[in-house]
Design a protein around this motif. Structure first.
Motif, PDB file in Angstrom:
ATOM      1  N   LEU A  30       0.838  -1.199   0.000  1.00  0.00           N
ATOM      2  CA  LEU A  30       0.000   0.000   0.000  1.00  0.00           C
ATOM      3  C   LEU A  30       0.876   1.253   0.000  1.00  0.00           C
ATOM      4  CD1 LEU A  30      -2.495  -1.189   2.774  1.00  0.00           C
ATOM      5  CD2 LEU A  30      -2.956  -1.134   0.305  1.00  0.00           C
ATOM      6  N   HIS A  31       0.341   2.343  -0.568  1.00  0.00           N
ATOM      7  CA  HIS A  31       1.100   3.597  -0.615  1.00  0.00           C
ATOM      8  C   HIS A  31       0.175   4.771  -0.351  1.00  0.00           C
ATOM      9  CE1 HIS A  31       3.915   0.856  -2.568  1.00  0.00           C
ATOM     10  NE2 HIS A  31       4.858   1.714  -2.233  1.00  0.00           N
ATOM     11  N   ALA A  32       0.778   5.844   0.144  1.00  0.00           N
ATOM     12  CA  ALA A  32       0.002   7.009   0.573  1.00  0.00           C
ATOM     13  C   ALA A  32      -0.477   7.862  -0.598  1.00  0.00           C
ATOM     14  CB  ALA A  32       0.821   7.864   1.529  1.00  0.00           C
ATOM     15  N   GLY A  33      -0.057   7.555  -1.799  1.00  0.00           N
ATOM     16  CA  GLY A  33      -0.455   8.338  -2.972  1.00  0.00           C
ATOM     17  C   GLY A  33       0.383   7.930  -4.165  1.00  0.00           C
ATOM     18  N   VAL A  83       1.325   3.674   8.890  1.00  0.00           N
ATOM     19  CA  VAL A  83       2.547   3.507   8.093  1.00  0.00           C
ATOM     20  C   VAL A  83       2.281   2.550   6.936  1.00  0.00           C
ATOM     21  CG1 VAL A  83       4.976   2.821   8.112  1.00  0.00           C
ATOM     22  CG2 VAL A  83       3.962   3.911  10.134  1.00  0.00           C
ATOM     23  N   VAL A  84       2.524   3.031   5.723  1.00  0.00           N
ATOM     24  CA  VAL A  84       2.377   2.196   4.527  1.00  0.00           C
ATOM     25  C   VAL A  84       3.571   2.438   3.603  1.00  0.00           C
ATOM     26  CG1 VAL A  84      -0.152   2.142   4.596  1.00  0.00           C
ATOM     27  CG2 VAL A  84       1.016   3.979   3.355  1.00  0.00           C
ATOM     28  N   GLY A  85       3.771   1.523   2.668  1.00  0.00           N
ATOM     29  CA  GLY A  85       4.814   1.727   1.670  1.00  0.00           C
ATOM     30  C   GLY A  85       5.834   0.607   1.631  1.00  0.00           C
ATOM     31  N   ALA A  86       6.490   0.466   0.480  1.00  0.00           N
ATOM     32  CA  ALA A  86       7.486  -0.591   0.265  1.00  0.00           C
ATOM     33  C   ALA A  86       8.902  -0.139   0.585  1.00  0.00           C
ATOM     34  CB  ALA A  86       7.418  -1.065  -1.186  1.00  0.00           C
ATOM     35  N   SER A  87       9.075   1.071   1.094  1.00  0.00           N
ATOM     36  CA  SER A  87      10.429   1.592   1.299  1.00  0.00           C
ATOM     37  C   SER A  87      11.211   0.793   2.338  1.00  0.00           C
ATOM     38  CB  SER A  87      10.388   3.075   1.677  1.00  0.00           C
ATOM     39  OG  SER A  87       9.532   3.289   2.775  1.00  0.00           O
ATOM     40  N   GLY A  88      10.533   0.249   3.343  1.00  0.00           N
ATOM     41  CA  GLY A  88      11.228  -0.584   4.318  1.00  0.00           C
ATOM     42  C   GLY A  88      11.819  -1.824   3.668  1.00  0.00           C
ATOM     43  N   VAL A  89      11.069  -2.402   2.727  1.00  0.00           N
ATOM     44  CA  VAL A  89      11.558  -3.568   1.992  1.00  0.00           C
ATOM     45  C   VAL A  89      12.717  -3.174   1.079  1.00  0.00           C
ATOM     46  CG1 VAL A  89      10.940  -5.325   0.284  1.00  0.00           C
ATOM     47  CG2 VAL A  89       9.329  -4.737   2.105  1.00  0.00           C
ATOM     48  N   ILE A  90      12.624  -1.999   0.467  1.00  0.00           N
ATOM     49  CA  ILE A  90      13.701  -1.521  -0.414  1.00  0.00           C
ATOM     50  C   ILE A  90      15.005  -1.360   0.367  1.00  0.00           C
ATOM     51  CG2 ILE A  90      14.485   0.453  -1.793  1.00  0.00           C
ATOM     52  CD1 ILE A  90      11.519   0.869  -2.562  1.00  0.00           C
ATOM     53  N   PHE A  91      14.936  -0.706   1.518  1.00  0.00           N
ATOM     54  CA  PHE A  91      16.134  -0.566   2.347  1.00  0.00           C
ATOM     55  C   PHE A  91      16.613  -1.933   2.828  1.00  0.00           C
ATOM     56  CE2 PHE A  91      15.102   3.896   2.442  1.00  0.00           C
ATOM     57  CZ  PHE A  91      16.320   4.520   2.643  1.00  0.00           C
ATOM     58  N   THR A 116      13.843  12.287  11.514  1.00  0.00           N
ATOM     59  CA  THR A 116      13.558  13.487  10.746  1.00  0.00           C
ATOM     60  C   THR A 116      12.143  13.958  11.048  1.00  0.00           C
ATOM     61  OG1 THR A 116      13.300  14.383   8.507  1.00  0.00           O
ATOM     62  CG2 THR A 116      12.859  12.048   8.796  1.00  0.00           C
ATOM     63  N   ASP A 117      11.882  15.222  10.755  1.00  0.00           N
ATOM     64  CA  ASP A 117      10.546  15.768  10.951  1.00  0.00           C
ATOM     65  C   ASP A 117       9.626  15.505   9.771  1.00  0.00           C
ATOM     66  OD1 ASP A 117      11.259  16.807  13.418  1.00  0.00           O
ATOM     67  OD2 ASP A 117      11.936  18.717  12.585  1.00  0.00           O
ATOM     68  N   ALA A 118      10.179  14.980   8.680  1.00  0.00           N
ATOM     69  CA  ALA A 118       9.376  14.705   7.494  1.00  0.00           C
ATOM     70  C   ALA A 118       8.382  13.587   7.776  1.00  0.00           C
ATOM     71  CB  ALA A 118      10.275  14.326   6.324  1.00  0.00           C
ATOM     72  N   ALA A 119       7.327  13.557   6.943  1.00  0.00           N
ATOM     73  CA  ALA A 119       6.266  12.568   7.126  1.00  0.00           C
ATOM     74  C   ALA A 119       6.681  11.229   6.527  1.00  0.00           C
ATOM     75  CB  ALA A 119       4.973  13.061   6.481  1.00  0.00           C
ATOM     76  N   ILE A 120       7.792  10.680   7.038  1.00  0.00           N
ATOM     77  CA  ILE A 120       8.261   9.373   6.595  1.00  0.00           C
ATOM     78  C   ILE A 120       8.574   8.528   7.820  1.00  0.00           C
ATOM     79  CG2 ILE A 120       9.250  10.242   4.443  1.00  0.00           C
ATOM     80  CD1 ILE A 120      11.992  10.100   5.803  1.00  0.00           C
ATOM     81  N   SER A 121       8.524   7.221   7.633  1.00  0.00           N
ATOM     82  CA  SER A 121       8.823   6.320   8.734  1.00  0.00           C
ATOM     83  C   SER A 121      10.306   5.949   8.680  1.00  0.00           C
ATOM     84  CB  SER A 121       7.960   5.056   8.644  1.00  0.00           C
ATOM     85  OG  SER A 121       8.309   4.140   9.657  1.00  0.00           O
TER      86      SER A 121
END
Length: 222
Positions: A76-79, A130-138, A177-182
């Motif tokens: 899933l992704h936020a947009g 929290v959604v997104g594939a970025s954790g898997v990418i890292f 970071t203060d950005a809206a990322i996990s």
């Protein structure tokens, strides 16, 4: 669990062999096929679900109802921008991770998702989803780097360094970071990749001593 030299996919791990290039090509096609599925899920979520899938399948830290996001949130992704930003890196690192063997890839992905997802559920902000594939990418990046070290593979080390150079500007996302990322998901995903590379490493076959059969020598007559 370690994979020894008897692994039928050991030839595909050796750079320069026909099996290696064939494995790399199959992995690339497979990862390219995954991306349309993610786009289809996003289209269903935004077009029909109104974004409700993100809440239903995302990780909600320290909420039992958000625990299933450990399995579902990477899909899933936020947009659309979020998905576009993950698509190319996922193809790139996923291809090289998958080329190392299908079974290792599946188990490694599971470990990465588990470490990253459960970690975020435990230490993340309970007011977020929290959604997104970025954790898997890292995680795949950590997998390739560590695999290069534990298996003494210059190829995997080179790939990890190359990807790091391409996306060096994203590496700071493993820090608070203060950005809206996990950032927790990124850091824990990287850790999950390290763990997976150690657990599912491929050991080099031990060299067997040469066996010599006894021979007889006829002495010349005196």
């Amino acid at each position: 669990m370690s994979y020894g030299g008897s692994d039928p996919q050991s030839d595909s791990a050796r750079f320069g062999t026909d099996a290696f290039y064939a494995s790399l090509g199959r992995a690339f096609v497979t990862m390219c096929a995954v991306i349309p599925v993610l786009f289809l899920i996003e289209a269903i979520d935004k077009g029909i679900g109104g974004g409700e899938l993100d809440v239903a399948g995302g990780i909600i830290p320290r909420h039992v109802s958000g625990l299933d996001g450990v399995l579902f949130s990477p899909f899933l992704h936020a947009g659309w921008d979020h998905l576009y930003g993950n698509a190319v890196p996922l193809i790139l690192v996923g291809t090289f991770a998958l080329a190392g063997g299908v079974r290792r890839f599946i188990w490694s992905t599971f470990v990465i998702m588990l470490v990253s997802g459960l970690g975020v559920w435990i230490v993340g902000d309970p007011t977020t989803v929290v959604v997104g594939a970025s954790g898997v990418i890292f995680g795949y990046l950590g997998l390739l780097l560590t695999r290069g070290l534990v298996e003494r593979s210059w190829w995997n080390l080179g790939v990890a360094a190359f990807i790091g150079l391409l996306y060096w500007y994203q590496l700071y996302n493993i820090l608070p970071t203060d950005a809206a990322i996990s950032w927790q998901g990124h850091l824990l995903g990287l850790l999950g990749g390290v763990i997976a590379a150690i657990l599912f490493r491929r050991k080099k076959p031990k060299t067997q001593p040469a066996l010599y059969s006894p021979t007889t020598t006829t002495l010349p007559p005196i």
